[in-house]
Design an enzyme around this catalytic site. Structure first.
Site, PDB file in Angstrom:
ATOM      1  N   SER A 285       0.793  -1.229   0.000  1.00 16.86           N
ATOM      2  CA  SER A 285       0.000   0.000   0.000  1.00 16.86           C
ATOM      3  C   SER A 285       0.829   1.284   0.000  1.00 16.86           C
ATOM      4  O   SER A 285       1.838   1.402   0.702  1.00 16.86           O
ATOM      5  CB  SER A 285      -0.973   0.053   1.177  1.00 16.86           C
ATOM      6  OG  SER A 285      -1.783  -1.093   1.199  1.00 16.86           O
ATOM      7  N   ALA A 353      -0.607  -0.533   5.323  1.00 15.77           N
ATOM      8  CA  ALA A 353      -0.229  -1.525   6.334  1.00 15.77           C
ATOM      9  C   ALA A 353       0.523  -0.866   7.475  1.00 15.77           C
ATOM     10  O   ALA A 353       1.342   0.027   7.281  1.00 15.77           O
ATOM     11  CB  ALA A 353       0.610  -2.625   5.695  1.00 15.77           C
ATOM     12  N   ASP A 360       5.215  -9.817  20.459  1.00 15.85           N
ATOM     13  CA  ASP A 360       6.512 -10.362  20.851  1.00 15.85           C
ATOM     14  C   ASP A 360       6.436 -11.878  20.828  1.00 15.85           C
ATOM     15  O   ASP A 360       5.442 -12.468  21.288  1.00 15.85           O
ATOM     16  CB  ASP A 360       6.924  -9.916  22.263  1.00 15.85           C
ATOM     17  CG  ASP A 360       7.641  -8.581  22.266  1.00 15.85           C
ATOM     18  OD1 ASP A 360       8.194  -8.197  21.215  1.00 15.85           O
ATOM     19  OD2 ASP A 360       7.641  -7.902  23.317  1.00 15.85           O
ATOM     20  N   ASN A 525       4.737   2.206   3.122  1.00 20.60           N
ATOM     21  CA  ASN A 525       5.130   1.230   4.143  1.00 20.60           C
ATOM     22  C   ASN A 525       6.503   1.506   4.720  1.00 20.60           C
ATOM     23  O   ASN A 525       7.188   0.585   5.173  1.00 20.60           O
ATOM     24  CB  ASN A 525       5.045  -0.200   3.599  1.00 20.60           C
ATOM     25  CG  ASN A 525       3.720  -0.486   2.927  1.00 20.60           C
ATOM     26  OD1 ASN A 525       3.689  -0.772   1.748  1.00 20.60           O
ATOM     27  ND2 ASN A 525       2.635  -0.378   3.668  1.00 20.60           N
TER      28      ASN A 525
END
Length: 831
Positions: A285, A353, A360, A525
């Site tokens: 994106s 995104a 984690d 991104n």
């Protein structure tokens, strides 16, 4: 004032207003608003739904209660995308094998282990009545259409069902509607971690180079932050303190990673998220917004290109929703009950995104006598177990045991090393809250209202804003954990209780900018803000977002057409060229014209740095494309092969170009990041403590590798460089969804002449004092319907030419505009 759709008849309005003069009541206020309704507004009787489709088949749904509005939404989705949605539901719930057979058992097992059904059902049960009506209404409307199809299968059953040998069921629930979003958005883009892969990389480097040199090399190729990397929030702001500094402590305490484990995990992740490099952050994106100070006409131009890869039917669904407090038009993936890319006439929004580190991995130490017990706070604890039964067409049922620790679901057991890995997700239990924040953001009319809804979003995502007053903004929602200082965010945390999160950061810590001084916002991104780093971003000065920012900064103001034109340029831009070509020109300066390296440099100097085929001859237009694609792997191997173990080197030889296996988006090769930093030397943002050039002259290396590439290409193509052409990679619209489940017939693969590095769909919104205009292209088309006799909907692929030619279709944003373009009208009863 936001448009409303009310039931008060015009004949009664005058009498009601007379009564209001004496009685100031809530009902009177509603009557006054109804009397002020402009002629182009739509009144819908109670319990009724009106659906108007435009000349591209895009439906506009009108209703005046929430359940009715989303009932109409679900109904039109089932009309257009019944098979696609059936297979999406099966893919996220893990029931593909039930209708497609044993080849999909592994996919189903992966899907079942990606969420906890009891948690989602508990969140559903806690919804308010109005919010529950969104999901239940959508499901009821979808089921209503399925029932119509089942009663008239000879004409209405999509051909794909007959080909697959099963029929749909009218058994959708609000849970299924929510799970489509959870499985294809939350799990695809937020269920990401590179920590186990990073630990494996560290193991490999220490084994090959020794403890000290191996760790130094690891820090140079998997850095925490490059201060030269471009950020969406300008670097003029103070850096966020969202991550700890890298430390050696927990790396020593962690068990090594079995290579077989990582391969298995990658296969599972690749299937679940549909990415080529499952250990990386999502790379899809782009978006650019120019505020009124950056445009020649004082408008705000908002352009979004969400990149999900390309599929048939389209990944996104066009929709207009009008009534019950909603008045929105735009596109949304998999027909979520929310418009992710659109406008309500006052504000416009979009997304890319998310980059934040909201997960984690924990390495759990197992009990040698019982691999389903793990060490936590000084004692062995039993894992919880959930057994899922998978029905398989043509053979016996299969089952999968899903284990969990206090940190989350176990993703892998590494029994040879006495370890298991679990993923702790800050957004667990907040999936529906996140979706509801997105849904209700469609009703916002100001930055503050919109930001309040963003604060509800727990998954990582990038949100973008603009309004008719000329404001532009960006925020990156997501629940950011507060980690202990001893934790190296690149590596798994120790699961014994010594590295537990200390809490969640306040939303005010999340990256954001509002009306930045530069006058624009751009993202492809890249890193969200200074200090906002993650375990797998490896955000670098080498970043394709510069294809936008360099052009936005080249002129003080741009026209709306110039801003839209960036879509075409960046779709074909060579994302490596701007970094390496200047070094090539410098390295070859002064060489004789006939020198091979000088000839190579001249090819690159004369190139427009685009990999395109404007004449559609089936080959890229410039021989420089051929040179770059051939030379970069030679350069990477020459510089890196003696420093990186073979299994590590393989990840850095990809030169970052489109290939036969189409990915959602291309970007500079991983090797380019390392080479560029090495060329920068002491001026690099990442300290170069390890010399990849091994003391050799950098310019000599560039010249030698260019000469080698030229010699090899001359052997292959001849000495006349004008004849050096590389066949284009076609742009494919895939028939299986990103999870790997079929969503169309195998014979429905569509192509365009050449790959375009752009959005799966494109939106252009122009905002100003006169309101908002919206123009979109969302190929192949609105409808994926193929009749039992093989006839395709008129809107099956009617947006392909728009997309190919970088055009777009104007969307109707008012009832009058919808009426001018209405192709069909249907009335439904909400029951």
């Amino acid at each position: 004032m936001q448009r409303r759709y009310r039931l008060i008849p015009r004949a009664c309005a005058a009498l009601t207003l007379l009564a209001c003069a004496a009685f100031a009541s809530t009902a009177c206020v509603a009557a006054d608003q109804a009397a002020d309704r402009t002629p182009d507004q739509v009144a819908v009787p109670a319990g009724k739904i009106t659906i108007k489709r435009d000349n591209y088949g895009v439906p506009h749904v009108y209703a005046n209660d929430v359940r009715g509005l989303f009932y109409g939404f679900g109904y039109v989705v089932a009309e257009d995308r019944l098979f696609q949605m059936e297979m999406a539901r099966r893919a996220v719930l893990g029931t593909v094998s039930e209708v497609m057979g044993p080849a999909y058992v592994a996919l189903d097992k992966g899907s079942r282990s990606g969420f906890t059904p009891a948690s989602i059902r508990a969140q559903m049960a806690a919804l308010s009545a109005d919010d529950k009506a969104i999901f239940d209404g959508y499901a009821a409307g979808f089921n209503a259409r399925v029932n119509e199809v089942l009663k008239a299968q000879a004409t209405l059953l999509p051909k794909q069902f007959s080909d697959a040998g099963f029929t749909p069921k009218a058994d959708w629930t609000g849970y299924d509607v929510a799970m489509i979003w959870i499985g294809t958005m939350a799990n695809r883009y937020s269920n990401v971690s590179s920590e186990v892969a990073n630990l494996r990389l560290l193991d490999q480097l220490r084994k090959a180079k020794g403890e000290v040199a191996g760790r130094r090399l690891f820090d140079q190729i998997r850095w925490v932050e490059d201060p030269l990397a471009p950020t969406t929030v300008p670097r003029t702001v103070a850096p966020l303190k969202t991550a700890s500094a890298p430390l050696d402590g927990n790396a020593v305490r962690l068990a090594p990673v079995s290579p077989e484990l990582l391969s298995a995990r990658n296969d599972i992740d690749a299937a679940r998220r549909g990415v080529a490099e499952p250990w990386t952050r999502p790379i899809a994106s782009n978006l650019w917004i120019a505020g009124p100070g950056k445009t020649t006409d004082g408008s705000t131009v908002f352009i979004n290109g969400p990149q999900f890869n390309w599929f048939n039917p389209s990944y996104v669904f066009g929709i207009g929703l009008h009534g019950a407090g909603f008045d929105v038009t735009g596109n949304t993936p998999f027909a979520y009950p929310v418009v992710l890319f659109g406008t309500n006439g006052k504000i416009a929004w979009g997304a890319t995104a998310g980059p934040l580190d909201v997960n984690d991995m924990y390495q759990e130490k197992l009990n040698p006598a019982n691999p389903h017990e793990y060490l936590f706070n000084g004692a062995m604890r039993p894992m919880t177990k959930r057994t899922e039964v998978i029905r398989v067409k043509g053979q016996a049922d299969e089952s999968v045991d899903i284990y969990a620790t206090t940190h989350g679901i176990v993703t892998n057991f590494d029994l040879p090393n006495g370890a298991a890995y679990t993923m702790k997700r800050s957004w667990d239990g907040y999936e529906l809250e996140s979706l509801l924040g997105w849904i209700h953001s469609m009703q916002a009319t100001s930055w503050d209202q919109w930001l309040a809804q963003a604060s509800r979003v727990a998954i990582t995502i990038n949100w973008y804003y603009s309004d008719t007053s000329g404001n532009i903004g960006y925020v990156s929602p997501g629940r950011l954990p507060i980690r202990p200082a001893a934790q190296d965010i690149r590596l798994p945390a120790v699961g014994d209780g010594s590295m537990e999160w200390l809490g969640i950061r306040p939303f005010s810590d999340n990256p954001r900018t509002f009306n930045p001084a530069q006058g624009y916002i751009a993202n492809w991104n890249n890193q969200s803000a200074p200090g906002a780093v993650s375990d797998g971003g490896n955000y670098s000065v080498v970043d394709r977002v510069r294809e936008f920012t360099a052009r936005l900064e080249a002129k003080p103001r741009l026209t709306p057409d110039e801003l839209w034109g960036l879509n075409r340029i960046t779709a074909y831009a060579d994302t490596n060229a701007r970094y390496i070509v200047p070094f090539v020109l410098e390295a070859t300066r002064g060489l004789a014209a006939g020198d091979p390296a000088r000839r190579a440099a001249q090819l690159l100097a004369d190139w427009n740095m685009l990999n395109d085929d404007p004449a559609e001859r089936g080959v890229y237009d410039s021989p420089a494309t051929t040179l770059m694609m051939h030379w970069l792997p030679i350069l990477y191997k020459k510089v890196l092969a003696d420093d990186l173990p073979p299994e590590v080197l393989a990840a850095y030889l990809d030169s970052g170009y489109a290939g036969d296996t189409q990915v959602a988006s291309i970007r500079p090769g991983n090797g380019m990041k390392l080479i560029y930093n090495a060329l920068l030397g002491a001026t690099a943002g990442v300290p170069q403590t390890y010399d990849f050039f091994n003391g050799e002259d950098k310019n000599a290396v560039l010249r030698a590798t260019l000469a080698q590439a030229m010699a090899e290409l001359e052997t292959r193509h001849g000495r006349d460089t004008a004849t050096w052409r590389t066949p284009v990679v076609k742009h494919k619209f895939l028939t299986s969804n990103f999870i790997g489940a079929p969503q169309a017939g195998a014979d429905e693969l569509l192509t365009l002449p050449s790959f375009m590095n752009r959005g799966s769909q494109n939106d252009k919104m122009v905002l100003g004092a006169r309101g908002v205009t919206l123009c979109t292209a969302a190929p192949p088309g609105q409808s994926g319907f193929i009749a039992p006799d093989g006839r395709k909907s008129a809107h099956y692929a009617d947006q392909m030419s728009l997309f190919k030619d970088f055009g777009c279709k104007a969307e109707a944003l008012t009832p009058a505009e919808v009426d001018r373009h209405t192709e069909s009208t249907k009335q439904l009863t909400n029951n």
